[in-house]
Scaffold this active site. Structure first.
Site, PDB file in Angstrom:
ATOM      1  N   GLY A  98       0.816  -1.221   0.000  1.00  0.00           N
ATOM      2  CA  GLY A  98       0.000   0.000   0.000  1.00  0.00           C
ATOM      3  C   GLY A  98       0.846   1.266   0.000  1.00  0.00           C
ATOM      4  O   GLY A  98       0.313   2.377   0.078  1.00  0.00           O
ATOM      5  N   GLU A 104       4.766   3.285   8.462  1.00  0.00           N
ATOM      6  CA  GLU A 104       4.472   2.064   9.231  1.00  0.00           C
ATOM      7  C   GLU A 104       5.682   1.672  10.075  1.00  0.00           C
ATOM      8  O   GLU A 104       5.552   1.316  11.250  1.00  0.00           O
ATOM      9  CB  GLU A 104       4.092   0.927   8.279  1.00  0.00           C
ATOM     10  CG  GLU A 104       2.743   1.146   7.610  1.00  0.00           C
ATOM     11  CD  GLU A 104       2.426   0.136   6.523  1.00  0.00           C
ATOM     12  OE1 GLU A 104       1.242   0.008   6.185  1.00  0.00           O
ATOM     13  OE2 GLU A 104       3.341  -0.509   5.990  1.00  0.00           O
ATOM     14  N   LYS A 122      -0.077 -15.534   3.292  1.00  0.00           N
ATOM     15  CA  LYS A 122       1.036 -14.573   3.313  1.00  0.00           C
ATOM     16  C   LYS A 122       2.296 -15.152   3.962  1.00  0.00           C
ATOM     17  O   LYS A 122       3.327 -14.485   3.994  1.00  0.00           O
ATOM     18  CB  LYS A 122       0.606 -13.314   4.064  1.00  0.00           C
ATOM     19  CG  LYS A 122      -0.472 -12.508   3.330  1.00  0.00           C
ATOM     20  CD  LYS A 122      -0.865 -11.291   4.145  1.00  0.00           C
ATOM     21  CE  LYS A 122      -1.723 -10.329   3.323  1.00  0.00           C
ATOM     22  NZ  LYS A 122      -2.052  -9.117   4.074  1.00  0.00           N
TER      23      LYS A 122
HETATM   24  C1  5RP Z   1       0.851  -1.320   3.350  1.00  0.00           C
HETATM   25  C2  5RP Z   1       1.273  -2.639   3.887  1.00  0.00           C
HETATM   26  C3  5RP Z   1       0.199  -3.639   4.157  1.00  0.00           C
HETATM   27  O1  5RP Z   1       0.320  -4.120   5.459  1.00  0.00           O
HETATM   28  C4  5RP Z   1       0.349  -4.793   3.197  1.00  0.00           C
HETATM   29  O2  5RP Z   1       0.401  -4.300   1.869  1.00  0.00           O
HETATM   30  C5  5RP Z   1      -0.811  -5.798   3.349  1.00  0.00           C
HETATM   31  O3  5RP Z   1      -2.005  -5.205   2.943  1.00  0.00           O
HETATM   32  P1  5RP Z   1      -3.370  -6.020   2.913  1.00  0.00           P
HETATM   33  O4  5RP Z   1      -3.815  -6.145   4.314  1.00  0.00           O
HETATM   34  O5  5RP Z   1      -4.288  -5.177   2.063  1.00  0.00           O
HETATM   35  O6  5RP Z   1      -3.094  -7.358   2.297  1.00  0.00           O
HETATM   36  O7  5RP Z   1       2.418  -2.914   4.122  1.00  0.00           O
HETATM   37  O8  5RP Z   1       1.945  -0.476   3.141  1.00  0.00           O
END
Ligand code: 5RP
Length: 229
Positions: A98, A104, A122
């Site tokens: 994202g 983060e 994942k």
């Molecule tokens: C955003 C992130 C999210 O934690 C990662 O992309 C997972 O996203 P999702 O919960 O939509 O699978 O690192 O920067």
């Protein structure tokens, strides 16, 4: 997202609720899993001081009626909750699908307890597996940084909005380059290399950030792994 994945993530999100009882200042990651967590934990979150890692999460939280404070208003978090794109058995993660990985990581670095919620799809044998490793860069340095990483054997692709040439710009004003590191590089080497490049603001390799990993199985069962020493 399939129904099974949503069940897996929601079951895992429920297991985070117990950590909210003793937390006052709570940080929130970004993405669809965090959206599920916000809805699942709404009643408890409504009584906390909340800070988000992105405009994206701010908008979701506000649409639910949750009140937030700016990251600038806090210097410590009791709890940080987030997800990942990939996580391996050592708790090392690839994040940044994202594009919010810099903030983060900053929030996670200031938290007393970091809990990551993932569905079982994942979990990979070793990161990076199949997700690209995103790096956030000063936009003026895109060409120079791309050349440096390509010379080291990384495949690179500038993240652009659909149908555009100009890069996606993050909440922090950075551009995102999605990279595939050389296969034989260890995650620690990738992180060290990226951190040595001027103009790299952040990257999506997270090492030693996972205190508790909550894995939601597609069956609805949940596994909790603690990495706290
Ligand atoms: C955003 C992130 C999210 O934690 C990662 O992309 C997972 O996203 P999702 O919960 O939509 O699978 O690192 O920067």
């Amino acid at each position: 997202m399939s129904g099974e994945i949503e069940v897996a993530r929601r079951s895992a999100a429920i297991r985070v609720l117990e950590h909210l009882d003793t937390a006052e200042v709570v940080g929130l990651g970004t993405g669809s899993t965090i959206e599920i967590f916000l809805k699942t934990a709404y009643d408890k979150l409504a009584r906390k001081t909340l800070v988000t890692s992105s405009i994206d999460t701010t908008l979701v939280a506000r649409s639910l009626g949750l009140k937030l404070v700016e990251p600038l208003a806090i210097d410590y978090l009791d709890l940080y909750v987030d997800s990942a794109d990939e996580v391996d058995p050592l708790g090392r993660m690839v994040k940044g699908g994202g594009g919010a990985m810099t903030m983060e990581k900053i929030l996670a670095s200031a938290a007393n307890l970091r809990v990551f919620v993932v569905d079982e799809l994942k979990v990979v044998p070793k990161i990076p597996h199949s997700s690209p490793v995103p790096i956030e860069v000063v936009p003026q340095a895109i060409s120079i940084i791309k050349k440096k990483i390509e010379s080291a054997g990384f495949a690179c692709r500038l993240r652009v909005p659909h149908g555009k040439r100009a890069p996606v710009i993050t909440d922090l004003g950075g551009a995102v380059i999605d990279t595939i590191p050389p296969k034989n590089w260890e995650p620690e080497d990738i992180a060290r290399f990226l951190e040595s490049i001027p103009g790299v603001v952040g990257h999506g390799i997270f090492i030693n950030y996972t205190d508790i990993l909550v894995i939601g199985r597609l069956s609805g069962q949940v596994e909790v792994v603690s990495y706290r020493r």
